[in-house]
Write an enzyme that holds these catalytic residues in place. Structure first.
Site, PDB file in Angstrom:
ATOM      1  N   ASP A  49       0.783  -1.238   0.000  1.00  0.00           N
ATOM      2  CA  ASP A  49       0.000   0.000   0.000  1.00  0.00           C
ATOM      3  C   ASP A  49       0.816   1.290   0.000  1.00  0.00           C
ATOM      4  OD1 ASP A  49       1.041  -0.005   2.541  1.00  0.00           O
ATOM      5  OD2 ASP A  49      -0.837   0.511   3.539  1.00  0.00           O
ATOM      6  N   ARG A 237      -3.781   5.490   6.281  1.00  0.00           N
ATOM      7  CA  ARG A 237      -4.222   5.097   4.948  1.00  0.00           C
ATOM      8  C   ARG A 237      -5.333   5.997   4.461  1.00  0.00           C
ATOM      9  NH1 ARG A 237      -4.285  -0.415   4.187  1.00  0.00           N
ATOM     10  NH2 ARG A 237      -5.643   0.070   2.424  1.00  0.00           N
ATOM     11  N   TYR A 245       1.284  -2.607  11.852  1.00  0.00           N
ATOM     12  CA  TYR A 245       2.247  -3.710  11.833  1.00  0.00           C
ATOM     13  C   TYR A 245       2.555  -4.040  13.287  1.00  0.00           C
ATOM     14  CZ  TYR A 245       3.159  -3.031   6.844  1.00  0.00           C
ATOM     15  OH  TYR A 245       3.040  -2.944   5.479  1.00  0.00           O
ATOM     16  N   PRO A 325       8.141  -5.633   4.867  1.00  0.00           N
ATOM     17  CA  PRO A 325       7.349  -4.569   4.247  1.00  0.00           C
ATOM     18  C   PRO A 325       7.372  -3.237   4.986  1.00  0.00           C
ATOM     19  CG  PRO A 325       5.914  -6.033   5.478  1.00  0.00           C
ATOM     20  CD  PRO A 325       7.309  -6.590   5.610  1.00  0.00           C
TER      21      PRO A 325
END
Length: 601
Positions: A49, A237, A245, A325
Site C-alpha cells: 500500500d 491510509r 504492523y 514490508p
C-alpha cells in the site's frame, strides 16, 4: 497454428503491481503484450500500500501521477514512541517522514493495492489490453537454438497455459519474451531453476487494516512504537483507515510441529489487536466496524541468483527479491524493476537496440535488490529489536533508530538509487555536472520556457515515452564566443561522422536547450534549429514573471553557466552521460554500444 495457439511479443505472467506496470508501459509503447493471472478477480483490499517519492515521480512520467495523488493518503510526518514511565510508551520525537532533500514529492502516498492496480487496469482497458484470468502456466520451454535466441524477432519461448474457468483447457503461447511477475513463490522462477539466496529471520509480524478508534495523538502520522510489550508501526491510509504492523513474540503464535512454521490457522485478527493494545498502552486502540484485511508473515530477505535467462525470460518484483514490508519498499522496488525493463524491451523489439541492452536489466536491478536487502537487514533488526531501558541497556536506543531513519532516507525514498557504471551509465565527465550524479534520476527543477516565460518542472517535460532526452545546457549564448560553440555542436550532431541524430533512428531522441540567460534578453530563435525541434523546447534558467519559481538550475546541477554541457537522460529518467559541447564523438560512442545505426548512416 490452431485456435489454441497464439503468438505475442511479450507474455507477462502475474497481474500484481509489477506485472500491470510492465503491461501498461509496454502497451503504451505500442508493444503487442498479453498478461495472465491465476486470481479470478483482482485484489480488493490489503496487500502492498505504500508509494515512495521516486515512484510518485515515475507514475507522473507515465501520466498516472494525478490519479495517484488524488486518491491516495499523504504521509508528511513521522513520530517515534519509546518506553515511558509506568510501563507504557511516550513520544520521544517527530520528524519529516521523507528525509531526502531532493525529493520532488516530500511525502509518501498510501493506497491499497487494489486501487493502485486500478490505476493501471483502466488505461490498459482503453488500450485494448485485459488481464486474462483465471489462468495458470503449466509448462515453459525455452528454445536452445542459438539462431532463434539471437534473433530479437523470433518466438523462442513456448508457454502452455491452463484455463481454470472451464471454457478451454489448455493453449500454447509462442512469445518473443516472457516476464514473470508472479510473486514470492514464482512459478516462472522455479521453472527456470533460479534460486533465491538469503535467509529467514526469527522476526514474526502481524498486519491489520482497520478504521481506528484511538486516542493516540499520532494515529494519522507514520508512527514507530518501541514498547516494552513489543514493537508496532502505524501507517495512515486512505478513507480514515490505518494499517498496524504488530510484532509477535513466540508466545503469541503456535508453530506446526512438523514444519516448524507459524500456524496461521491458530491466530486471527482479534488476537493481533490484543497484542497491539498492549504495545499502545497507555493509549487505547480499537477498530470501528470489521477488520478489512489481515495477515501474518516471517521476515525473509532473499535475492534471486539471476533475473533473466538468455535475455528471453525475465523475472521482476517479488519473484526476484523479498524483504520486510515496513520500510515500504516491496511494491516500489517491483514497479521500478518493470520501469527499468520496459524501455529496453521496447527498443529491442522495435529494432533500435541490440539485444545486449537487455543484459543491463539484471546488472542494474539485481545490484539494487542486494542493496535493498542490506538496508532491510539493518532496518528490520532495529525495528524488531527490544527498546533500550534501564533494565535493558543493550536494547535499541531512540537515537540509533532516528539516525538510521535519516541515514537511509535517500535510499528508502527511491531518489537515491544510483546505477553503477555500465554501457548505459558513463561517469567520465562527472565534473561537468557536479550535483547531478550520473546514474541517478534527473533532479527535479523548475525552468521557464523561453518563448512565453511559462514555468515548467523539468521532469514533466521528460516523460517515460521510450525516448532519450538530449539536454543541451547551452550556457550564456548572449556571448558571441559561446554562441559559436553552440552552433558548432548543433552542426556536428546533424552532419558528419559524429551526427548521432542521423546515425541512429532520429525518432528516439528528444532534444531540449537550456540557456543560462535571462528572459528579458534571450529569444528562443537565438538557439540553432537543430537544438529547438519545436518552439517549446527552449528553456531558460530564470524565474517566472513574478519570481515565484525557477532560477538557479545551473547551480542545482553543478553546470558551468557560461560554457554549459550536454546531459543525456535515459528513457527511464536516469542520467546516462554528460559531455562537453565539443565531445560529440563521445555521444556517438555512447549510443553505438547498444543502439543500431540506421542503414543510411
Amino acid at each position: 497454428m490452431s485456435s489454441l495457439e497464439s503468438k505475442v511479443d511479450v507474455l507477462i505472467i502475474g497481474a500484481g503491481p509489477a506485472g500491470l506496470f510492465a503491461a501498461h508501459g509496454l502497451a503504451k509503447a505500442g508493444v503487442n503484450v498479453r498478461i495472465v493471472d491465476q486470481r479470478p478477480i483482482r485484489v480488493a483490499a490489503g496487500q502492498a500500500d505504500g508509494i515512495q517519492p521516486r515512484t510518485i515521480e515515475v507514475f507522473k512520467s507515465y501520466g498516472l501521477g494525478d490519479r495517484l495523488l488524488r486518491e491516495g493518503n499523504q504521509i508528511h510526518m513521522a513520530a517515534f514512541y519509546n518506553p515511558g514511565p509506568n510501563g507504557g510508551i511516550e513520544r520521544t520525537g517527530r520528524a519529516s517522514d521523507v528525509t531526502a532533500s531532493t525529493a520532488r514529492y516530500p511525502f509518501e502516498i498510501t493506497l491499497h493495492q487494489g486501487a493502485i492496480e486500478s490505476i493501471f487496469l483502466d488505461p490498459l482497458r482503453e488500450m485494448g489490453v485485459e488481464v486474462n484470468r483465471p489462468i495458470i502456466p503449466t509448462a515453459l520451454v525455452l528454445s536452445k537454438d542459438e539462431g532463434l535466441l539471437r534473433d530479437p524477432q523470433a518466438h523462442p519461448v513456448k508457454v502452455t497455459l491452463k484455463h481454470l474457468d472451464g471454457e478451454q483447457e489448455e493453449e500454447v503461447v509462442h512469445a518473443k519474451y516472457v516476464i514473470g511477475t508472479d510473486g514470492a513463490h514464482s512459478w516462472v522462477r522455479k521453472t527456470l531453476g533460479v534460486t533465491m539466496d538469503g535467509e529467514q529471520t526469527e522476526y514474526i509480524w502481524g498486519v491489520v487494516d482497520i478504521s481506528p478508534d484511538s486516542d493516540m495523538p499520532d494515529i494519522r502520522n507514520k508512527t514507530a512504537i518501541h514498547s516494552p510489550n513489543g514493537s508496532c508501526m502505524i501507517i495512515p491510509r486512505e478513507d480514515d483507515k490505518v494499517r498496524l504492523y504488530i510484532q509477535l513474540s513466540e508466545n503469541d503464535v503456535e508453530k506446526d510441529i512438523e514444519t516448524g512454521r507459524v500456524d496461521k490457522s491458530k491466530i486471527g485478527p482479534q488476537q493481533l489487536m490484543q497484542v497491539a493494545k498492549k504495545a499502545f498502552h497507555p493509549y487505547r486502540v480499537n477498530h470501528v466496524g470489521e477488520i478489512e484485511w489481515w495477515t501474518i508473515y516471517v521476515i525473509g530477505q532473499r535475492v534471486a541468483s539471476k533475473f533473466s535467462v538468455n535475455e528471453r525470460v525475465f523475472i521482476a518484483g517479488d519473484a526476484c527479491h523479498t524483504h520486510s514490508p515496513k520500510a515500504g519498499q516491496g511494491m516500489n522496488a517491483s514497479m521500478n524493476d518493470s520501469h527499468n525493463l520496459v524501455w529496453k524491451l521496447t527498443h529491442v523489439l522495435r529494432g533500435n537496440a541490440d539485444m545486449s541492452l537487455l543484459k543491463t536489466y539484471e546488472f542494474e536491478r539485481r545490484k539494487y535488490a542486494q542493496d535493498l536487502i542490506d538496508f532491510d537487514k539493518q532496518w528490520s533488526a532495529l525495528f524488531s529489536g527490544k527498546p533500550r531501558t534501564e533494565e535493558n541497556q543493550d536494547g535499541v536506543a531512540h537515537e540509533d533508530f532516528l539516525n538510521a531513519f535519516q541515514k537511509f532516507g535517500a535510499f528508502s525514498s527511491g531518489v537515491g538509487v544510483h546505477y553503477a557504471p555500465s554501457m548505459l551509465t558513463q561517469p567520465t565527465h562527472q565534473g561537468l555536472s557536479q550535483n547531478q550524479i550520473i546514474g541517478t534520476r534527473i533532479l527535479p527543477h523548475v525552468f521557464i520556457r523561453a518563448a512565453d516565460a511559462r514555468p515548467f518542472e523539468i521532469q514533466d517535460l521528460l516523460p517515460a515515452d521510450t525516448k532519450f532526452k538530449v539536454l543541451v545546457f547551452v550556457g550564456d549564448i548572449t556571448k558571441s564566443e559561446q554562441l559559436e560553440r553552440v552552433k558548432t555542436f548543433a552542426r556536428e550532431i546533424t552532419e558528419g561522422e559524429n551526427a548521432f541524430l542521423a546515425a541512429f533512428n532520429p525518432e528516439i531522441f528528444d532534444v531540449w536547450s537550456i540557456s543560462s540567460g535571462k528572459k528579458e534578453d534571450v529569444n528562443y530563435t537565438d538557439v540553432p534549429v537543430a537544438l529547438r525541434p519545436h518552439w517549446s523546447h527552449v528553456l531558460l534558467d530564470d524565474t517566472d514573471m513574478y519570481a515565484r519559481s525557477g532560477g538557479g538550475g545551473y547551480t542545482r546541477y553543478g553546470v558551468d553557466s557560461d560554457r554549459g554541457a550536454v546531459v543525456i537522460v535515459r528513457p527511464d529518467g536516469y542520467v546516462g552521460l554528460v559531455t562537453p559541447l565539443e565531445s560529440t564523438e563521445e555521444v556517438v560512442d555512447y549510443f553505438s554500444v547498444f543502439l543500431k545505426k540506421t542503414s543510411s548512416s
